[in-house]
Design a protein around this motif. Structure first.
Motif, PDB file in Angstrom:
ATOM      1  N   VAL A  12      34.293  -3.921 -33.848  1.00 19.75           N
ATOM      2  CA  VAL A  12      35.733  -3.951 -33.576  1.00 19.75           C
ATOM      3  C   VAL A  12      36.358  -2.561 -33.735  1.00 19.75           C
ATOM      4  O   VAL A  12      37.177  -2.145 -32.926  1.00 19.75           O
ATOM      5  CB  VAL A  12      36.436  -4.972 -34.501  1.00 19.75           C
ATOM      6  N   HIS A  13      35.952  -1.843 -34.770  1.00 23.06           N
ATOM      7  CA  HIS A  13      36.633  -0.580 -35.083  1.00 23.06           C
ATOM      8  C   HIS A  13      35.899   0.680 -34.645  1.00 23.06           C
ATOM      9  O   HIS A  13      36.514   1.744 -34.569  1.00 23.06           O
ATOM     10  CB  HIS A  13      36.890  -0.494 -36.594  1.00 23.06           C
ATOM     11  N   GLY A  14      34.600   0.576 -34.421  1.00 26.39           N
ATOM     12  CA  GLY A  14      33.822   1.775 -34.089  1.00 26.39           C
ATOM     13  C   GLY A  14      33.902   2.799 -35.199  1.00 26.39           C
ATOM     14  O   GLY A  14      34.168   2.463 -36.353  1.00 26.39           O
ATOM     15  N   THR A  15      33.708   4.077 -34.838  1.00 30.83           N
ATOM     16  CA  THR A  15      33.786   5.107 -35.879  1.00 30.83           C
ATOM     17  C   THR A  15      35.239   5.404 -36.242  1.00 30.83           C
ATOM     18  O   THR A  15      35.516   6.111 -37.191  1.00 30.83           O
ATOM     19  CB  THR A  15      33.091   6.408 -35.427  1.00 30.83           C
ATOM     20  N   THR A  79      31.781   8.346 -23.801  1.00 28.22           N
ATOM     21  CA  THR A  79      30.419   7.793 -23.853  1.00 28.22           C
ATOM     22  C   THR A  79      29.806   8.038 -25.220  1.00 28.22           C
ATOM     23  O   THR A  79      29.066   7.203 -25.727  1.00 28.22           O
ATOM     24  CB  THR A  79      29.522   8.384 -22.740  1.00 28.22           C
ATOM     25  N   LYS A  80      30.142   9.171 -25.829  1.00 23.21           N
ATOM     26  CA  LYS A  80      29.596   9.460 -27.168  1.00 23.21           C
ATOM     27  C   LYS A  80      30.093   8.418 -28.173  1.00 23.21           C
ATOM     28  O   LYS A  80      29.318   7.933 -29.010  1.00 23.21           O
ATOM     29  CB  LYS A  80      30.005  10.880 -27.600  1.00 23.21           C
ATOM     30  N   MET A  81      31.362   8.054 -28.072  1.00 21.39           N
ATOM     31  CA  MET A  81      31.893   7.042 -29.010  1.00 21.39           C
ATOM     32  C   MET A  81      31.251   5.679 -28.752  1.00 21.39           C
ATOM     33  O   MET A  81      30.942   4.945 -29.692  1.00 21.39           O
ATOM     34  CB  MET A  81      33.418   6.962 -28.897  1.00 21.39           C
ATOM     35  N   LEU A  82      31.046   5.347 -27.478  1.00 17.62           N
ATOM     36  CA  LEU A  82      30.345   4.094 -27.167  1.00 17.62           C
ATOM     37  C   LEU A  82      28.929   4.144 -27.741  1.00 17.62           C
ATOM     38  O   LEU A  82      28.450   3.158 -28.312  1.00 17.62           O
ATOM     39  CB  LEU A  82      30.298   3.878 -25.646  1.00 17.62           C
ATOM     40  N   GLU A  83      28.272   5.279 -27.631  1.00 18.63           N
ATOM     41  CA  GLU A  83      26.902   5.408 -28.154  1.00 18.63           C
ATOM     42  C   GLU A  83      26.867   5.172 -29.661  1.00 18.63           C
ATOM     43  O   GLU A  83      25.938   4.557 -30.188  1.00 18.63           O
ATOM     44  CB  GLU A  83      26.318   6.782 -27.772  1.00 18.63           C
ATOM     45  N   GLU A  84      27.905   5.637 -30.357  1.00 18.59           N
ATOM     46  CA  GLU A  84      27.954   5.396 -31.810  1.00 18.59           C
ATOM     47  C   GLU A  84      28.019   3.892 -32.090  1.00 18.59           C
ATOM     48  O   GLU A  84      27.375   3.378 -33.010  1.00 18.59           O
ATOM     49  CB  GLU A  84      29.166   6.117 -32.423  1.00 18.59           C
ATOM     50  N   GLN A  85      28.784   3.166 -31.272  1.00 19.62           N
ATOM     51  CA  GLN A  85      28.865   1.710 -31.466  1.00 19.62           C
ATOM     52  C   GLN A  85      27.540   1.025 -31.140  1.00 19.62           C
ATOM     53  O   GLN A  85      27.132   0.088 -31.822  1.00 19.62           O
ATOM     54  CB  GLN A  85      29.973   1.123 -30.586  1.00 19.62           C
ATOM     55  N   LEU A  86      26.878   1.512 -30.073  1.00 21.93           N
ATOM     56  CA  LEU A  86      25.614   0.883 -29.671  1.00 21.93           C
ATOM     57  C   LEU A  86      24.530   1.069 -30.729  1.00 21.93           C
ATOM     58  O   LEU A  86      23.724   0.162 -30.973  1.00 21.93           O
ATOM     59  CB  LEU A  86      25.152   1.439 -28.318  1.00 21.93           C
ATOM     60  N   CYS A  87      24.519   2.233 -31.380  1.00 16.23           N
ATOM     61  CA  CYS A  87      23.568   2.484 -32.482  1.00 16.23           C
ATOM     62  C   CYS A  87      23.733   1.430 -33.551  1.00 16.23           C
ATOM     63  O   CYS A  87      22.774   0.888 -34.076  1.00 16.23           O
ATOM     64  CB  CYS A  87      23.907   3.776 -33.217  1.00 16.23           C
ATOM     65  N   ASN A  88      24.989   1.191 -33.890  1.00 14.10           N
ATOM     66  CA  ASN A  88      25.272   0.239 -34.948  1.00 14.10           C
ATOM     67  C   ASN A  88      24.860  -1.169 -34.544  1.00 14.10           C
ATOM     68  O   ASN A  88      24.318  -1.926 -35.360  1.00 14.10           O
ATOM     69  CB  ASN A  88      26.757   0.289 -35.279  1.00 14.10           C
ATOM     70  N   MET A  89      25.099  -1.525 -33.277  1.00 14.29           N
ATOM     71  CA  MET A  89      24.750  -2.879 -32.814  1.00 14.29           C
ATOM     72  C   MET A  89      23.247  -3.115 -32.902  1.00 14.29           C
ATOM     73  O   MET A  89      22.789  -4.153 -33.348  1.00 14.29           O
ATOM     74  CB  MET A  89      25.182  -3.081 -31.355  1.00 14.29           C
ATOM     75  N   ALA A 269      32.533   3.538 -19.776  1.00 16.20           N
ATOM     76  CA  ALA A 269      32.218   3.616 -21.214  1.00 16.20           C
ATOM     77  C   ALA A 269      33.418   3.132 -22.029  1.00 16.20           C
ATOM     78  O   ALA A 269      33.273   2.379 -22.997  1.00 16.20           O
ATOM     79  CB  ALA A 269      31.859   5.049 -21.596  1.00 16.20           C
ATOM     80  N   TRP A 270      34.604   3.549 -21.615  1.00 18.55           N
ATOM     81  CA  TRP A 270      35.828   3.168 -22.334  1.00 18.55           C
ATOM     82  C   TRP A 270      36.034   1.652 -22.278  1.00 18.55           C
ATOM     83  O   TRP A 270      36.329   1.011 -23.280  1.00 18.55           O
ATOM     84  CB  TRP A 270      37.024   3.920 -21.717  1.00 18.55           C
ATOM     85  N   ASN A 271      35.862   1.070 -21.097  1.00 20.24           N
ATOM     86  CA  ASN A 271      36.028  -0.387 -20.985  1.00 20.24           C
ATOM     87  C   ASN A 271      35.021  -1.140 -21.849  1.00 20.24           C
ATOM     88  O   ASN A 271      35.362  -2.134 -22.492  1.00 20.24           O
ATOM     89  CB  ASN A 271      35.868  -0.824 -19.522  1.00 20.24           C
ATOM     90  N   ILE A 272      33.785  -0.674 -21.840  1.00 21.04           N
ATOM     91  CA  ILE A 272      32.755  -1.361 -22.631  1.00 21.04           C
ATOM     92  C   ILE A 272      33.063  -1.215 -24.122  1.00 21.04           C
ATOM     93  O   ILE A 272      32.931  -2.156 -24.900  1.00 21.04           O
ATOM     94  CB  ILE A 272      31.348  -0.816 -22.280  1.00 21.04           C
ATOM     95  N   MET A 273      33.534  -0.019 -24.492  1.00 20.05           N
ATOM     96  CA  MET A 273      33.837   0.256 -25.899  1.00 20.05           C
ATOM     97  C   MET A 273      35.051  -0.548 -26.389  1.00 20.05           C
ATOM     98  O   MET A 273      35.062  -1.062 -27.504  1.00 20.05           O
ATOM     99  CB  MET A 273      34.107   1.753 -26.048  1.00 20.05           C
ATOM    100  N   VAL A 274      36.060  -0.666 -25.530  1.00 18.07           N
ATOM    101  CA  VAL A 274      37.322  -1.281 -25.965  1.00 18.07           C
ATOM    102  C   VAL A 274      37.285  -2.808 -25.826  1.00 18.07           C
ATOM    103  O   VAL A 274      37.831  -3.529 -26.658  1.00 18.07           O
ATOM    104  CB  VAL A 274      38.506  -0.669 -25.184  1.00 18.07           C
ATOM    105  N   TYR A 275      36.641  -3.316 -24.771  1.00 18.77           N
ATOM    106  CA  TYR A 275      36.637  -4.768 -24.531  1.00 18.77           C
ATOM    107  C   TYR A 275      35.283  -5.421 -24.801  1.00 18.77           C
ATOM    108  O   TYR A 275      35.208  -6.482 -25.408  1.00 18.77           O
ATOM    109  CB  TYR A 275      37.039  -5.059 -23.072  1.00 18.77           C
ATOM    110  N   GLY A 276      34.215  -4.786 -24.302  1.00 20.67           N
ATOM    111  CA  GLY A 276      32.893  -5.433 -24.360  1.00 20.67           C
ATOM    112  C   GLY A 276      32.341  -5.529 -25.769  1.00 20.67           C
ATOM    113  O   GLY A 276      32.072  -6.630 -26.266  1.00 20.67           O
ATOM    114  N   VAL A 277      32.188  -4.395 -26.407  1.00 15.85           N
ATOM    115  CA  VAL A 277      31.518  -4.375 -27.714  1.00 15.85           C
ATOM    116  C   VAL A 277      32.243  -5.228 -28.763  1.00 15.85           C
ATOM    117  O   VAL A 277      31.610  -6.042 -29.442  1.00 15.85           O
ATOM    118  CB  VAL A 277      31.298  -2.915 -28.198  1.00 15.85           C
ATOM    119  N   PRO A 278      33.577  -5.063 -28.918  1.00 13.12           N
ATOM    120  CA  PRO A 278      34.239  -5.833 -29.986  1.00 13.12           C
ATOM    121  C   PRO A 278      34.133  -7.355 -29.809  1.00 13.12           C
ATOM    122  O   PRO A 278      34.208  -8.090 -30.785  1.00 13.12           O
ATOM    123  CB  PRO A 278      35.708  -5.385 -29.895  1.00 13.12           C
ATOM    124  N   SER A 279      33.964  -7.817 -28.563  1.00 13.12           N
ATOM    125  CA  SER A 279      33.949  -9.264 -28.331  1.00 13.12           C
ATOM    126  C   SER A 279      32.537  -9.811 -28.110  1.00 13.12           C
ATOM    127  O   SER A 279      32.370 -10.999 -27.863  1.00 13.12           O
ATOM    128  CB  SER A 279      34.829  -9.600 -27.117  1.00 13.12           C
TER     129      SER A 279
END
Ligand SMILES: *Cc1c(COP(=O)(O)O)cnc(C)c1O
Length: 429
Positions: A12-15, A79-89, A269-279
């Motif tokens: 939900v929050h990312g880095t 994309t770098k911020m999305l990558e940080e979220q994907l690492c965590n997932m 990347a922004w759409n995936i980071m803001v909508y996809g990953v948190p849900s």
């Protein structure tokens, strides 16, 4: 030391205050759209170029160094911020995004294999992965053996040119589960006899299971691939792919992404980071609950010949499924994908599918999977058409196999739609 939040919370929050970019006043990071970046001095520019993709630099960048952005094809903040979220997932040290799942698979294979090398792949694969391995790689003198990888023996790994094992953790579309812990043991034993540079690497495509449904890195995979287009993006609006792995592979993957040019657009990347990953977890668990109900319904339907769903007692690998398909919280995660066949000739299947395509509200005839909407397709004629017809049956893709990806609708509506389509078969001669 800050306590590490759970996967769900981090999704939900990312880095949050990523050092990738200064956006601390925003609840949601603004979208980036700048293909090139202002450099403060020639010295800094030169430093950026000379240190791009170097492991030491990248390791440090996550902690204290301000990154030097140069040009979008190398790396960029969204994309770098999305990558940080994907690492965590996925539970990895690093993640490298690509323009699509196929771009990630191409990048992984091309970065680890060279002319003269050999790879062993599971015989049932997503259609385009199959045609990449059997059609394009041989042109570079990268050869392959396709086999039932669950029957792998120590002897199969004795070819010194074999450098990669490749498979889907849950095969598309057969839903066969590969016994990764068993395979990892065999590879580990073989690797003890090899020099470090000749080690066999295990690359897995974890798209069907998603990072929430299976943890391949904990079971010994070296590289894990996700088609982000599917469950992680989740709404059917973005294409993307990613490789999750350890720092060891980061630099060559960044280099090959730069040179192939297979980068993800920052808007995606922004759409995936803001909508996809948190849900993702919420959607996956809702889809899985629906899939369980629908598989149970199908199993009782008199028109249905076979139903394959990892959550059913009748699933051929029910025990292995319960062992390997586990969320980070330890719960059984049979997933959102199921397949079934209809009794009688192929014509009946066609009639059934056409009825759904033309009359059903909650089920759509379309490829792709993992989306909020329920999708149905016939792999032998659609997603897996690249696999020769005479081989499909043996690979678990009979011509009349129907694949469903369950969405987040009320499963009762999906069952009603299926019921209507089956009733057309009862009427038909
Ligand atoms: C869809 C899919 C891919 C390819 O992903 P794209 O994003 O469409 O390139 C790879 N592997 C599996 C298992 C898939 O389902």
């Amino acid at each position: 030391m800050k306590q590490k939040p759970s996967v769900k919370t981090f999704n939900v929050h990312g880095t949050n205050d990523s050092n990738s970019w200064e956006f601390s006043h925003h609840l949601v990071p603004p979208q980036t759209a700048s293909t090139t970046f202002r450099l403060k001095s020639l010295k800094r520019g030169a430093h950026g170029f000379s240190t791009f993709a170097s492991n030491e630099k990248m390791n440090a960048a996550g902690k204290n160094d301000e990154p030097i952005w140069i040009y979008d094809r190398l790396a960029e903040p969204s994309t770098k911020m999305l990558e940080e979220q994907l690492c965590n997932m996925e539970g990895s040290e690093c993640a490298i995004t690509f323009s699509s799942g196929m771009a990630a698979i191409s990048g992984a294979l091309l970065s680890l294999l060279k002319a003269g090398d050999h790879l062993i792949a599971h015989h049932t694969l997503y259609g385009c992965s199959y045609s990449l391995i059997t059609g394009w790689l041989p042109r570079l003198n990268i050869n392959h053996s396709l086999m039932a990888i669950n029957s792998l023996t120590a002897q199969d790994l004795k070819n010194p040119n074999t450098k990669v094992l490749y498979f889907e953790t849950v095969s598309n579309p057969s839903l066969e589960i590969i016994d990764l812990p068993k395979i990892q043991k065999l590879v580990k034993a073989e690797n003890k006899t090899r020099k470090p540079e000749n080690r066999i690497k295990i690359i897995v495509d974890n798209t069907f299971a998603t990072p929430w449904g299976m943890r391949p890195l904990e079971m010994g995979a070296d590289l894990v691939i996700q088609s982000l287009t599917k469950n992680i993006a989740g709404f059917g609006t973005e294409m993307g792919g990613a490789i999750m792995t350890s720092f060891e592979y980061l630099s060559s993957l960044l280099m090959i992404r730069k040179d192939l040019g297979a980068i993800m657009h920052p808007h995606s990347a922004w759409n995936i980071m803001v909508y996809g990953v948190p849900s993702q977890v919420l959607r996956y668990e809702a889809q899985q609950a629906g899939a369980t109900k629908i598989a149970t319904y199908l199993e009782k339907n008199p028109h249905v010949e076979t139903v394959v769903y990892p959550g059913l007692k009748s699933f051929p690998q029910a025990k292995l499924a319960r062992q390997l398909l586990r969320s980070p919280e330890g719960n059984f995660t049979p997933g959102q994908m199921l397949t079934f066949t209809i009794k009688g000739p192929n014509k009946k299947t066609e009639k059934f599918i056409n009825h759904i395509a033309q009359n059903c509200y909650s089920i759509t005839l379309a490829v792709s999977l993992g989306l909020t909407k329920t999708l149905i397709e016939v792999p032998g004629l659609m997603t897996h058409a690249a696999i020769p017809k005479n081989k499909q049956e043996d690979l678990g893709i009979p011509a009349k196999l129907i694949r469903m990806s369950i969405g987040i609708e009320d499963p009762r509506d999906i069952i009603k739609d299926l019921d209507k389509a089956f009733s057309v078969l009862s009427k038909g001669k």
